[in-house]
Design a protein around this motif. Structure first.
Motif, PDB file in Angstrom:
ATOM      1  N   SER A 168      21.401   9.116  -9.401  1.00 23.61           N
ATOM      2  CA  SER A 168      21.203   9.408  -7.973  1.00 23.61           C
ATOM      3  C   SER A 168      21.431  10.885  -7.684  1.00 23.61           C
ATOM      4  O   SER A 168      22.138  11.248  -6.760  1.00 23.61           O
ATOM      5  CB  SER A 168      22.158   8.552  -7.130  1.00 23.61           C
ATOM      6  N   ASN A 169      20.809  11.737  -8.472  1.00 21.79           N
ATOM      7  CA  ASN A 169      21.017  13.174  -8.281  1.00 21.79           C
ATOM      8  C   ASN A 169      20.323  13.712  -7.032  1.00 21.79           C
ATOM      9  O   ASN A 169      20.757  14.699  -6.449  1.00 21.79           O
ATOM     10  CB  ASN A 169      20.505  13.929  -9.518  1.00 21.79           C
ATOM     11  N   PHE A 173      19.338   0.315  -3.161  1.00 26.11           N
ATOM     12  CA  PHE A 173      20.104  -0.691  -2.432  1.00 26.11           C
ATOM     13  C   PHE A 173      20.087  -0.374  -0.945  1.00 26.11           C
ATOM     14  O   PHE A 173      19.817   0.759  -0.522  1.00 26.11           O
ATOM     15  CB  PHE A 173      21.539  -0.802  -2.963  1.00 26.11           C
ATOM     16  N   ARG A 174      20.395  -1.382  -0.163  1.00 24.59           N
ATOM     17  CA  ARG A 174      20.384  -1.274   1.293  1.00 24.59           C
ATOM     18  C   ARG A 174      21.760  -1.582   1.844  1.00 24.59           C
ATOM     19  O   ARG A 174      22.431  -2.512   1.383  1.00 24.59           O
ATOM     20  CB  ARG A 174      19.353  -2.230   1.889  1.00 24.59           C
ATOM     21  N   TYR A 188      17.155   5.184  -6.074  1.00 19.80           N
ATOM     22  CA  TYR A 188      17.566   5.851  -7.302  1.00 19.80           C
ATOM     23  C   TYR A 188      16.479   6.807  -7.784  1.00 19.80           C
ATOM     24  O   TYR A 188      15.294   6.665  -7.443  1.00 19.80           O
ATOM     25  CB  TYR A 188      17.869   4.820  -8.389  1.00 19.80           C
ATOM     26  N   ASP A 189      16.896   7.776  -8.585  1.00 18.62           N
ATOM     27  CA  ASP A 189      15.939   8.753  -9.106  1.00 18.62           C
ATOM     28  C   ASP A 189      14.840   8.080  -9.927  1.00 18.62           C
ATOM     29  O   ASP A 189      13.678   8.479  -9.880  1.00 18.62           O
ATOM     30  CB  ASP A 189      16.658   9.787  -9.974  1.00 18.62           C
ATOM     31  N   TYR A 190      15.233   7.075 -10.681  1.00 20.65           N
ATOM     32  CA  TYR A 190      14.282   6.350 -11.524  1.00 20.65           C
ATOM     33  C   TYR A 190      14.502   4.852 -11.339  1.00 20.65           C
ATOM     34  O   TYR A 190      15.639   4.378 -11.308  1.00 20.65           O
ATOM     35  CB  TYR A 190      14.462   6.706 -13.011  1.00 20.65           C
ATOM     36  N   SER A 234      23.854  -4.865 -16.962  1.00 19.83           N
ATOM     37  CA  SER A 234      24.946  -4.258 -16.213  1.00 19.83           C
ATOM     38  C   SER A 234      24.484  -2.871 -15.794  1.00 19.83           C
ATOM     39  O   SER A 234      24.351  -1.971 -16.624  1.00 19.83           O
ATOM     40  CB  SER A 234      26.206  -4.159 -17.084  1.00 19.83           C
ATOM     41  N   LEU A 235      24.196  -2.703 -14.488  1.00 17.22           N
ATOM     42  CA  LEU A 235      23.674  -1.448 -13.970  1.00 17.22           C
ATOM     43  C   LEU A 235      24.807  -0.662 -13.330  1.00 17.22           C
ATOM     44  O   LEU A 235      25.452  -1.134 -12.388  1.00 17.22           O
ATOM     45  CB  LEU A 235      22.573  -1.725 -12.950  1.00 17.22           C
ATOM     46  N   LEU A 236      25.055   0.519 -13.841  1.00 15.95           N
ATOM     47  CA  LEU A 236      26.150   1.363 -13.353  1.00 15.95           C
ATOM     48  C   LEU A 236      25.610   2.409 -12.394  1.00 15.95           C
ATOM     49  O   LEU A 236      24.578   3.034 -12.651  1.00 15.95           O
ATOM     50  CB  LEU A 236      26.854   2.036 -14.531  1.00 15.95           C
ATOM     51  N   ASN A 237      26.331   2.595 -11.298  1.00 12.20           N
ATOM     52  CA  ASN A 237      25.870   3.488 -10.237  1.00 12.20           C
ATOM     53  C   ASN A 237      27.047   4.301  -9.730  1.00 12.20           C
ATOM     54  O   ASN A 237      28.105   3.757  -9.396  1.00 12.20           O
ATOM     55  CB  ASN A 237      25.257   2.647  -9.097  1.00 12.20           C
ATOM     56  N   ASN A 238      26.883   5.632  -9.683  1.00  6.33           N
ATOM     57  CA  ASN A 238      27.975   6.502  -9.218  1.00  6.33           C
ATOM     58  C   ASN A 238      27.655   7.213  -7.912  1.00  6.33           C
ATOM     59  O   ASN A 238      28.293   8.209  -7.573  1.00  6.33           O
ATOM     60  CB  ASN A 238      28.311   7.538 -10.305  1.00  6.33           C
ATOM     61  N   PHE A 239      26.689   6.700  -7.172  1.00  6.26           N
ATOM     62  CA  PHE A 239      26.310   7.344  -5.906  1.00  6.26           C
ATOM     63  C   PHE A 239      27.355   7.040  -4.844  1.00  6.26           C
ATOM     64  O   PHE A 239      27.580   5.901  -4.473  1.00  6.26           O
ATOM     65  CB  PHE A 239      24.941   6.846  -5.448  1.00  6.26           C
TER      66      PHE A 239
END
Length: 346
Positions: A222-223, A259-260, A268-270, A281-286
């Motif tokens: 999420s850059n 996501f909403r 996401y960027d991609y 398992s999807l990791l997200n740091n946004f």
């Protein structure tokens, strides 16, 4: 809004107000000087103005029709012609009758467009279609009666009635065929959408061991901070959705796009493709800042037909250190998104 209003006023003045005012002034002068050569010149000028004006409108009509499916120009032309007929009624009754009949014809064209568009639209407005169909038929017969009844032993009147009735009969047949084809097309599209609809499940974080070898681990980047959710500064408190555990079925090819949160969203960027019949398992740091109370959370997904869906979830929010962690507990339902975004937008 101000720019749209100014654009509307410019078009209104160009295609309606100025021509009507010019014709009104010329008509008033022609009445005053009706017995002189100047009055004849004014009548010729009125005819030239009307011809030029109609030529411009017809050009705009054709040009606008080719560019989009919203055909509004016949209605505008109809109203202008009817108003012009009222303006020149005192000076030239025959010209006024011609302009009025021309206006009615253009209104019939607009009514026919509304009828066809209503029958071919995905959301058919039955009431609107029926009303304009009745207007088309009734106004057509009245116009034929008013313009031709009693001329040459009603030969022209009878011919026009037969012709108009044939047009109505053929139109009903064509509209029926077109509606059937369109209905079958919509049904086929619904079937394709149903087959392509994502069938994805939320894994229970309490019973799922994400350290198993058969669990695929991916990072959601999420850059660029795309969407309406605003990225939080590293030093400040924020919300974060750190992990999404999903089970994709063997029936759907689907991509996780974002996501909403309430009526806001993040892309996401991609997009992350979900392999069939696999656990991920999807990791997200946004980290995002949010002032309102969060009542709704959903995962945004895209199917192979480029439809955007959202998987509504049950969630809980736990305060850890300075951040509010959103934990997804279970899934509720998958439905088309109501955010108003398309695959092209993301």
């Amino acid at each position: 809004m101000k720019k749209k209003f100014e654009t509307f006023m410019d078009k209104f003045n160009t295609y309606f107000a100025i021509p009507v005012i010019v014709c009104f002034l010329l008509s008033s002068l022609s009445i005053k000087y009706a017995q002189s050569i100047f009055g004849v010149i004014l009548n010729v000028a009125i005819c030239l103005v009307v011809v030029i004006f109609l030529s411009i409108l017809v050009y705009k009509l054709i040009k606008g029709t080719l560019k989009n499916s919203k055909l509004i120009w016949p209605l505008v032309v109809s109203l202008v012609l009817i108003i012009l007929s009222l303006i020149v009624l005192k000076t030239d009754a025959k010209t006024a009758d011609t302009l009025f009949i021309s206006g009615v014809i253009f209104f019939e064209i607009y009514s026919l467009f509304v009828i066809i568009n209503g029958c071919l639209s995905e959301n058919t407005n039955i009431t609107k279609t029926i009303i304009f169909s009745l207007i088309f038929v009734i106004l057509g017969y009245i116009s034929i009666y008013a313009s031709s009844y009693g001329l040459e032993d009603n030969t022209i009147f009878n011919s026009l009635i037969v012709l108009f009735s044939s047009i109505i009969g053929g139109g009903i047949t064509l509209v029926g065929v077109a509606w059937t084809i369109n209905h079958n097309k919509l049904e086929k599209r619904k079937e394709e959408e149903q087959k392509a609809k994502p069938v994805v499940f939320i894994c229970d974080p309490e019973t799922t061991d994400i350290r198993l070898d058969n669990s695929i681990k991916k990072v959601l980047y999420s850059n660029n901070a795309r969407g309406s959710l605003k990225k939080s500064e590293a030093s400040k408190s924020a919300y974060v959705l750190p992990q999404i555990l999903l089970d994709n079925s063997d029936y759907s090819h689907v991509v996780v796009r974002g996501f909403r949160v309430n009526n806001d969203f993040h892309i996401y960027d991609y997009g992350q493709v979900l392999p069939k019949n696999e656990s991920l398992s999807l990791l997200n740091n946004f980290r995002f800042k949010y002032e309102d109370t969060i009542n709704y959370v959903a995962i945004l997904m895209q199917d192979m037909l480029d439809n955007i869906y959202e998987l509504e979830v049950n969630f809980s929010i736990i305060k850890k250190r300075k951040d509010n962690i959103i934990f997804i507990n279970s899934g509720i339902e998958i439905k088309k998104t109501t955010l108003g975004i398309t695959a092209k937008d993301i």
